[in-house]
Design a protein around this motif. Structure first.
Motif, PDB file in Angstrom:
ATOM      1  N   LEU A 195       0.827  -1.202   0.000  1.00  0.00           N
ATOM      2  CA  LEU A 195       0.000   0.000   0.000  1.00  0.00           C
ATOM      3  C   LEU A 195       0.868   1.261   0.000  1.00  0.00           C
ATOM      4  O   LEU A 195       0.517   2.265  -0.626  1.00  0.00           O
ATOM      5  CB  LEU A 195      -0.931   0.001   1.216  1.00  0.00           C
ATOM      6  N   ALA A 196       1.995   1.194   0.687  1.00  0.00           N
ATOM      7  CA  ALA A 196       2.906   2.341   0.726  1.00  0.00           C
ATOM      8  C   ALA A 196       3.432   2.683  -0.654  1.00  0.00           C
ATOM      9  O   ALA A 196       3.655   3.849  -0.992  1.00  0.00           O
ATOM     10  CB  ALA A 196       4.059   2.061   1.677  1.00  0.00           C
ATOM     11  N   ALA A 197       3.630   1.652  -1.472  1.00  0.00           N
ATOM     12  CA  ALA A 197       4.164   1.867  -2.823  1.00  0.00           C
ATOM     13  C   ALA A 197       3.085   2.239  -3.826  1.00  0.00           C
ATOM     14  O   ALA A 197       3.396   2.545  -4.980  1.00  0.00           O
ATOM     15  CB  ALA A 197       4.886   0.603  -3.286  1.00  0.00           C
ATOM     16  N   LEU A 247     -13.412  -6.606  11.167  1.00  0.00           N
ATOM     17  CA  LEU A 247     -13.044  -5.684  10.097  1.00  0.00           C
ATOM     18  C   LEU A 247     -13.328  -6.333   8.748  1.00  0.00           C
ATOM     19  O   LEU A 247     -12.776  -7.395   8.429  1.00  0.00           O
ATOM     20  CB  LEU A 247     -11.574  -5.305  10.190  1.00  0.00           C
ATOM     21  N   ASN A 248     -14.173  -5.692   7.956  1.00  0.00           N
ATOM     22  CA  ASN A 248     -14.437  -6.152   6.593  1.00  0.00           C
ATOM     23  C   ASN A 248     -13.318  -5.619   5.691  1.00  0.00           C
ATOM     24  O   ASN A 248     -13.183  -4.408   5.517  1.00  0.00           O
ATOM     25  CB  ASN A 248     -15.800  -5.648   6.125  1.00  0.00           C
ATOM     26  N   CYS A 249     -12.532  -6.533   5.134  1.00  0.00           N
ATOM     27  CA  CYS A 249     -11.352  -6.146   4.352  1.00  0.00           C
ATOM     28  C   CYS A 249     -11.527  -6.405   2.859  1.00  0.00           C
ATOM     29  O   CYS A 249     -10.544  -6.375   2.104  1.00  0.00           O
ATOM     30  CB  CYS A 249     -10.124  -6.899   4.861  1.00  0.00           C
ATOM     31  N   VAL A 250     -12.761  -6.662   2.435  1.00  0.00           N
ATOM     32  CA  VAL A 250     -13.013  -7.059   1.048  1.00  0.00           C
ATOM     33  C   VAL A 250     -12.522  -5.999   0.067  1.00  0.00           C
ATOM     34  O   VAL A 250     -11.852  -6.307  -0.935  1.00  0.00           O
ATOM     35  CB  VAL A 250     -14.512  -7.355   0.830  1.00  0.00           C
ATOM     36  N   GLN A 251     -12.838  -4.744   0.334  1.00  0.00           N
ATOM     37  CA  GLN A 251     -12.452  -3.685  -0.597  1.00  0.00           C
ATOM     38  C   GLN A 251     -10.940  -3.514  -0.672  1.00  0.00           C
ATOM     39  O   GLN A 251     -10.373  -3.352  -1.754  1.00  0.00           O
ATOM     40  CB  GLN A 251     -13.126  -2.364  -0.197  1.00  0.00           C
ATOM     41  N   THR A 252     -10.274  -3.564   0.473  1.00  0.00           N
ATOM     42  CA  THR A 252      -8.817  -3.424   0.467  1.00  0.00           C
ATOM     43  C   THR A 252      -8.155  -4.603  -0.226  1.00  0.00           C
ATOM     44  O   THR A 252      -7.207  -4.425  -1.004  1.00  0.00           O
ATOM     45  CB  THR A 252      -8.288  -3.291   1.900  1.00  0.00           C
ATOM     46  N   GLN A 253      -8.636  -5.821   0.037  1.00  0.00           N
ATOM     47  CA  GLN A 253      -8.027  -6.998  -0.570  1.00  0.00           C
ATOM     48  C   GLN A 253      -8.063  -6.929  -2.100  1.00  0.00           C
ATOM     49  O   GLN A 253      -7.165  -7.450  -2.773  1.00  0.00           O
ATOM     50  CB  GLN A 253      -8.735  -8.259  -0.082  1.00  0.00           C
ATOM     51  N   HIS A 255      -7.322  -4.559  -3.911  1.00  0.00           N
ATOM     52  CA  HIS A 255      -6.217  -3.736  -4.395  1.00  0.00           C
ATOM     53  C   HIS A 255      -4.858  -4.292  -3.982  1.00  0.00           C
ATOM     54  O   HIS A 255      -3.835  -3.635  -4.198  1.00  0.00           O
ATOM     55  CB  HIS A 255      -6.371  -2.309  -3.875  1.00  0.00           C
ATOM     56  N   LEU A 256      -4.833  -5.494  -3.408  1.00  0.00           N
ATOM     57  CA  LEU A 256      -3.593  -6.077  -2.918  1.00  0.00           C
ATOM     58  C   LEU A 256      -3.219  -7.339  -3.691  1.00  0.00           C
ATOM     59  O   LEU A 256      -4.078  -8.164  -4.001  1.00  0.00           O
ATOM     60  CB  LEU A 256      -3.727  -6.446  -1.436  1.00  0.00           C
ATOM     61  N   ARG A 257      -1.935  -7.490  -3.954  1.00  0.00           N
ATOM     62  CA  ARG A 257      -1.427  -8.785  -4.409  1.00  0.00           C
ATOM     63  C   ARG A 257      -1.244  -9.715  -3.213  1.00  0.00           C
ATOM     64  O   ARG A 257      -1.406 -10.926  -3.333  1.00  0.00           O
ATOM     65  CB  ARG A 257      -0.091  -8.600  -5.134  1.00  0.00           C
ATOM     66  N   THR A 258      -0.866  -9.133  -2.074  1.00  0.00           N
ATOM     67  CA  THR A 258      -0.714  -9.907  -0.842  1.00  0.00           C
ATOM     68  C   THR A 258      -2.058 -10.496  -0.438  1.00  0.00           C
ATOM     69  O   THR A 258      -3.051  -9.779  -0.350  1.00  0.00           O
ATOM     70  CB  THR A 258      -0.201  -9.018   0.299  1.00  0.00           C
ATOM     71  N   ARG A 259      -2.085 -11.796  -0.183  1.00  0.00           N
ATOM     72  CA  ARG A 259      -3.319 -12.429   0.272  1.00  0.00           C
ATOM     73  C   ARG A 259      -3.334 -12.469   1.794  1.00  0.00           C
ATOM     74  O   ARG A 259      -2.406 -12.989   2.417  1.00  0.00           O
ATOM     75  CB  ARG A 259      -3.440 -13.851  -0.292  1.00  0.00           C
TER      76      ARG A 259
END
Length: 268
Positions: A195-197, A247-253, A255-259
């Motif tokens: 996310l920082a990048a 915490l619902n993380c669906v939206q953030t996930q 945008h992530l390659r990290t699972r």
């Protein structure tokens, strides 16, 4: 990229430093003792000292600052310290990733998305909520990442508690009615650096998909570490604590390659 990890001697901070040290120039701040990772600049810092924070970040000149510093019993360190880091990062033109907590929620709604308004019921939760407000006001381009119970392959506070209870070194019990979404420290650190990048801003939820009680989590840890789960006492948390925060993380996930793995997977 030049990355400054504030609060780098903590459990999450240490993993952030370890991962960031591969391919980046890393400045790692600590309050009382430096961490063990070699090849990084270990820098003493008290985030309660606004001038010291400003001087350190100006001198290190980071592209990214990840703030993982907090003290559950110290409002100044948790709330004002976050403001000091945000102000110094903005002044030097860096990008800020601020690590927040599910403690900003009361648990009344049970499931929380990124747009839910904090409603803390503990002093620590209030300090973390105040830190979020300060960060957003000082630097609207900053990214705030709320997370939950952080677990590793050993060394987290919850894992240490499970071992102490199971071996009789400590008295107490694990709550059966306090539910969280545990996340593995390596997944969390990887997601934060990813996310920082990115060019994302605003609030993101970064936790595991499995909601479970502290006692159920303790049982998984006990099985993994060959402890007797029957030796883990259970009890009820008082209503003065946030009891069920998911915490619902669906939206953030998305945008992530990290699972972000669930505890039932990473403690298997």
């Amino acid at each position: 990229m030049r990355i400054c990890v504030v609060g780098a001697s903590g459990f999450l901070g240490g993993e952030l430093v370890r991962q960031a040290a591969t391919g980046h120039v890393v400045g790692a701040t600590y309050l009382s003792r430096p961490g063990a990772t070699a090849g990084v600049d270990w820098l003493p810092l008290d985030v309660r000292d606004r001038t010291a924070v400003a001087d350190l970040i100006r001198d290190f000149a980071p592209d990214v600052v990840v703030n993982a510093a907090y003290n559950q019993s110290d409002w100044t360190a948790t709330a004002l310290g976050a403001a000091h880091v945000a102000d110094a990062t903005r002044s030097c033109g860096g990008r800020l990733v601020h690590v927040s907590s599910d403690a900003v929620f009361s648990g009344r709604a049970v499931t929380y998305t990124e747009d839910c308004v904090p409603d803390p019921i503990t002093p620590y939760g209030a300090a973390k909520a105040a830190a979020e407000v300060a960060v957003q006001a000082i630097d609207p381009s900053a990214l705030i990442a709320r997370t939950s119970l952080i677990i590793g392959d050993s060394g987290s506070s919850h894992e240490e508690l499970v071992h102490a209870l199971a071996t009789g070194r400590k008295q107490g019990f694990l709550f059966t009615n306090e539910v969280r979404c545990p996340v593995h420290v390596s997944d969390l650190a990887s997601a934060l650096l990813e996310l920082a990048a990115s060019n994302r801003s605003g609030t993101h939820h970064v936790a595991g998909p499995d909601a479970m009680s502290r006692h159920d989590l303790g049982l998984l840890i006990a099985h993994r570490d060959s402890l007797n789960p029957a030796h883990l006492p259970s009890g009820l948390a008082p209503s003065s604590r946030p009891l069920d925060v998911r915490l619902n993380c669906v939206q953030t996930q998305k945008h992530l390659r990290t699972r972000l793995r669930g505890a039932r997977e990473f403690l298997r």
